[in-house]
Design a protein around this motif. Structure first.
Motif, short mmCIF file in Angstrom:
data_model
loop_
_atom_site.label_atom_id
_atom_site.label_comp_id
_atom_site.label_asym_id
_atom_site.label_seq_id
_atom_site.Cartn_x
_atom_site.Cartn_y
_atom_site.Cartn_z
N SER A 164 0.80 -1.21 0.00
CA SER A 164 0.00 0.00 0.00
C SER A 164 0.84 1.26 0.00
O SER A 164 0.33 2.34 -0.17
CB SER A 164 -0.93 0.00 1.20
OG SER A 164 -0.17 -0.01 2.38
N GLN A 165 2.16 1.12 0.18
CA GLN A 165 3.00 2.31 0.21
C GLN A 165 3.86 2.37 -1.05
O GLN A 165 4.15 1.37 -1.66
CB GLN A 165 3.90 2.30 1.44
CG GLN A 165 4.87 1.13 1.48
CD GLN A 165 5.67 1.12 2.76
OE1 GLN A 165 5.44 1.90 3.64
NE2 GLN A 165 6.61 0.21 2.84
N ASP A 166 4.23 3.59 -1.42
CA ASP A 166 5.11 3.78 -2.57
C ASP A 166 6.55 3.60 -2.11
O ASP A 166 6.94 4.09 -1.06
CB ASP A 166 4.93 5.17 -3.16
CG ASP A 166 3.58 5.35 -3.83
OD1 ASP A 166 3.01 4.33 -4.27
OD2 ASP A 166 3.10 6.49 -3.88
N LEU A 167 7.33 2.89 -2.93
CA LEU A 167 8.74 2.66 -2.62
C LEU A 167 9.61 3.45 -3.58
O LEU A 167 9.26 3.63 -4.74
CB LEU A 167 9.08 1.18 -2.73
CG LEU A 167 8.33 0.24 -1.79
CD1 LEU A 167 8.67 -1.20 -2.10
CD2 LEU A 167 8.68 0.55 -0.35
N SER A 168 10.75 3.89 -3.10
CA SER A 168 11.69 4.60 -3.97
C SER A 168 12.39 3.59 -4.88
O SER A 168 12.35 2.39 -4.66
CB SER A 168 12.72 5.35 -3.14
OG SER A 168 13.58 4.43 -2.50
N ASP A 169 13.05 4.10 -5.92
CA ASP A 169 13.76 3.22 -6.85
C ASP A 169 14.83 2.40 -6.13
O ASP A 169 15.00 1.22 -6.42
CB ASP A 169 14.41 4.05 -7.97
CG ASP A 169 13.39 4.56 -8.97
OD1 ASP A 169 12.25 4.06 -8.97
OD2 ASP A 169 13.74 5.46 -9.74
N SER A 170 15.54 3.01 -5.21
CA SER A 170 16.60 2.29 -4.49
C SER A 170 16.01 1.19 -3.61
O SER A 170 16.59 0.11 -3.50
CB SER A 170 17.46 3.25 -3.67
OG SER A 170 16.69 3.87 -2.67
N GLN A 171 14.85 1.45 -3.01
CA GLN A 171 14.21 0.43 -2.19
C GLN A 171 13.73 -0.74 -3.06
O GLN A 171 13.83 -1.89 -2.67
CB GLN A 171 13.04 1.01 -1.42
CG GLN A 171 13.45 1.93 -0.29
CD GLN A 171 12.26 2.61 0.36
OE1 GLN A 171 11.35 3.07 -0.34
NE2 GLN A 171 12.27 2.68 1.67
N LEU A 172 13.21 -0.42 -4.24
CA LEU A 172 12.77 -1.48 -5.16
C LEU A 172 13.95 -2.32 -5.64
O LEU A 172 13.85 -3.55 -5.71
CB LEU A 172 12.04 -0.87 -6.36
CG LEU A 172 10.66 -0.30 -6.08
CD1 LEU A 172 10.12 0.42 -7.30
CD2 LEU A 172 9.71 -1.39 -5.63
N LYS A 173 15.07 -1.66 -5.94
CA LYS A 173 16.26 -2.39 -6.36
C LYS A 173 16.77 -3.30 -5.25
O LYS A 173 17.15 -4.44 -5.49
CB LYS A 173 17.36 -1.42 -6.79
CG LYS A 173 17.08 -0.77 -8.13
CD LYS A 173 18.17 0.22 -8.49
CE LYS A 173 17.82 0.96 -9.76
NZ LYS A 173 18.81 1.99 -10.09
N ASP A 174 16.78 -2.80 -4.02
CA ASP A 174 17.22 -3.61 -2.89
C ASP A 174 16.31 -4.82 -2.69
O ASP A 174 16.78 -5.92 -2.42
CB ASP A 174 17.26 -2.78 -1.61
CG ASP A 174 18.37 -1.74 -1.61
OD1 ASP A 174 19.31 -1.87 -2.42
OD2 ASP A 174 18.29 -0.80 -0.79
N LEU A 175 15.02 -4.61 -2.81
CA LEU A 175 14.06 -5.70 -2.67
C LEU A 175 14.27 -6.75 -3.76
O LEU A 175 14.25 -7.95 -3.49
CB LEU A 175 12.63 -5.15 -2.74
CG LEU A 175 11.50 -6.15 -2.59
CD1 LEU A 175 11.54 -6.78 -1.21
CD2 LEU A 175 10.16 -5.47 -2.83
N TRP A 176 14.50 -6.31 -4.99
CA TRP A 176 14.70 -7.24 -6.10
C TRP A 176 16.00 -8.03 -5.94
O TRP A 176 16.07 -9.21 -6.23
CB TRP A 176 14.70 -6.47 -7.42
CG TRP A 176 14.82 -7.37 -8.60
CD1 TRP A 176 15.93 -7.59 -9.36
CD2 TRP A 176 13.79 -8.19 -9.16
NE1 TRP A 176 15.66 -8.48 -10.35
CE2 TRP A 176 14.36 -8.87 -10.26
CE3 TRP A 176 12.46 -8.42 -8.85
CZ2 TRP A 176 13.63 -9.76 -11.04
CZ3 TRP A 176 11.73 -9.31 -9.62
CH2 TRP A 176 12.32 -9.96 -10.70
N ARG A 177 17.05 -7.39 -5.43
CA ARG A 177 18.38 -8.02 -5.35
C ARG A 177 18.51 -9.01 -4.19
O ARG A 177 19.36 -9.90 -4.25
CB ARG A 177 19.46 -6.96 -5.23
CG ARG A 177 19.65 -6.21 -6.52
CD ARG A 177 20.73 -5.17 -6.39
NE ARG A 177 20.88 -4.45 -7.65
CZ ARG A 177 21.24 -3.20 -7.74
NH1 ARG A 177 21.49 -2.50 -6.66
NH2 ARG A 177 21.33 -2.62 -8.91
N GLN A 178 17.73 -8.86 -3.17
CA GLN A 178 17.83 -9.81 -2.06
C GLN A 178 17.38 -11.18 -2.57
O GLN A 178 16.64 -11.28 -3.51
CB GLN A 178 17.02 -9.34 -0.85
CG GLN A 178 15.54 -9.16 -1.09
CD GLN A 178 14.74 -10.45 -1.05
OE1 GLN A 178 15.06 -11.38 -0.32
NE2 GLN A 178 13.71 -10.50 -1.85
#
Length: 67
Positions: free
Chosen positions: A2-16
């Motif tokens: 429900s919350q918007d994530l920044s590009d860096s947060q999305l990249k971190d989520l994808w890389r884990q």
């Protein structure tokens, strides 16, 4: 989510590598599914459907049809 994530947060989520991540891209591109490695991932993602998931080496994820 429900919350918007920044590009860096999305990249971190994808890389884990521990938590599965599903990324729905704009049509007509297929959905990307990044899941931890296990024997039988392709069969599990296919789940008896006609089309097989494809491995996308660029994103190190499975491409699965949106339908």
């Amino acid at each position: 989510m429900s919350q918007d994530l920044s590009d860096s947060q999305l990249k971190d989520l994808w890389r884990q590598g521990k938590i599965p991540v599903i990324f729905k891209r704009n049509k007509p591109l297929p959905v990307l599914a990044r899941i931890p490695f296990a024997e039988g991932n392709m069969e599990w993602l296919r789940d008896g459907r006609r089309l097989k998931p494809d491995w996308c080496a660029q994103f190190k994820a499975w491409e699965i049809p949106t339908a």
